[in-house]
Write a protein that holds these residues in place. Structure first.
Motif, PDB file in Angstrom:
ATOM      1  N   GLY A 170       0.828  -1.196   0.000  1.00  0.00           N
ATOM      2  CA  GLY A 170       0.000   0.000   0.000  1.00  0.00           C
ATOM      3  C   GLY A 170       0.858   1.239   0.000  1.00  0.00           C
ATOM      4  O   GLY A 170       1.962   1.250   0.554  1.00  0.00           O
ATOM      5  N   PHE A 185      -1.796   0.387   7.163  1.00  0.00           N
ATOM      6  CA  PHE A 185      -1.483  -1.031   7.254  1.00  0.00           C
ATOM      7  C   PHE A 185      -2.055  -1.519   8.582  1.00  0.00           C
ATOM      8  O   PHE A 185      -1.947  -0.825   9.598  1.00  0.00           O
ATOM      9  N   TYR A 224      -3.785  -3.655   3.786  1.00  0.00           N
ATOM     10  CA  TYR A 224      -3.664  -2.213   3.641  1.00  0.00           C
ATOM     11  C   TYR A 224      -4.968  -1.663   3.093  1.00  0.00           C
ATOM     12  O   TYR A 224      -5.576  -2.245   2.201  1.00  0.00           O
ATOM     13  N   GLY A 258       4.118   1.747   7.071  1.00  0.00           N
ATOM     14  CA  GLY A 258       4.778   0.437   7.070  1.00  0.00           C
ATOM     15  C   GLY A 258       6.091   0.440   7.837  1.00  0.00           C
ATOM     16  O   GLY A 258       6.765  -0.572   7.917  1.00  0.00           O
TER      17      GLY A 258
END
Length: 171
Positions: A70, A114, A109, A130
């Protein structure tokens, strides 16, 4: 046996539900070392077509169980640890710390976040990039197996008849 036959971990390319605007490679992580049959590895693989795979190496020898994509970043999590890893290309990985140690089982995501869930507790972890993770809480302690995102909601499923959803992935 080719690398593609050895990869048993989760494979992902885009979990936004919209499909990639700029096609990204598939990435897979493996929870097992097939050379030693140990329940940890540094094995990841990247493919642009899902057929031909190129090996890459995760930053620690752990039981990597899930990877998702993502906002230009791949994020992978390992169970029984406080370790995650991130990459912008699926080849070069950097270790990062989750908010707490857990028996992480699934990641997704969506909605700019996330989210990972813990298989045997009420814990989750949330990140917007992330890299930096904060602790979240599931509505109950359960054996959370999977989390996904769609139609503006994070939806998690546990063993039995337990499920939960969240619009922000936090609570």
């Amino acid at each position: 046996m080719t690398l593609a036959h050895k990869i048993l971990g989760q494979i992902t390319v885009d979990s936004t539900g919209l499909g990639p605007v700029d096609p990204k490679p598939f990435v897979s992580v493996s929870p097992w070392s097939y050379a030693t049959f140990e329940s940890y590895s540094t094995i990841a693989a990247v493919s642009t077509d899902g057929i031909t795979w190129t090996a890459s190496t995760l930053p620690a020898s752990l039981t990597w169980v899930s990877v998702t994509f993502g906002s230009g970043t791949y994020a992978a999590v390992a169970k029984d640890s406080a370790t995650a890893a991130y990459s912008t290309d699926g080849i070069t990985w950097t270790a990062t710390a989750l908010a707490s140690s857990g028996d992480w089982s699934s990641s997704t995501y969506g909605g700019g976040r996330f989210v990972v869930v813990d298989k045997d507790s009420s814990s989750s972890a949330i990140s917007t990039d992330g890299i930096t993770w904060t602790e979240g809480t599931m509505p109950s302690s359960a054996s959370w197996k999977s989390v996904t995102y769609g139609d503006g909601k994070f939806v998690a499923a546990a063993s039995g008849t337990v499920g939960a959803y969240s619009t922000d992935g936090i609570a």
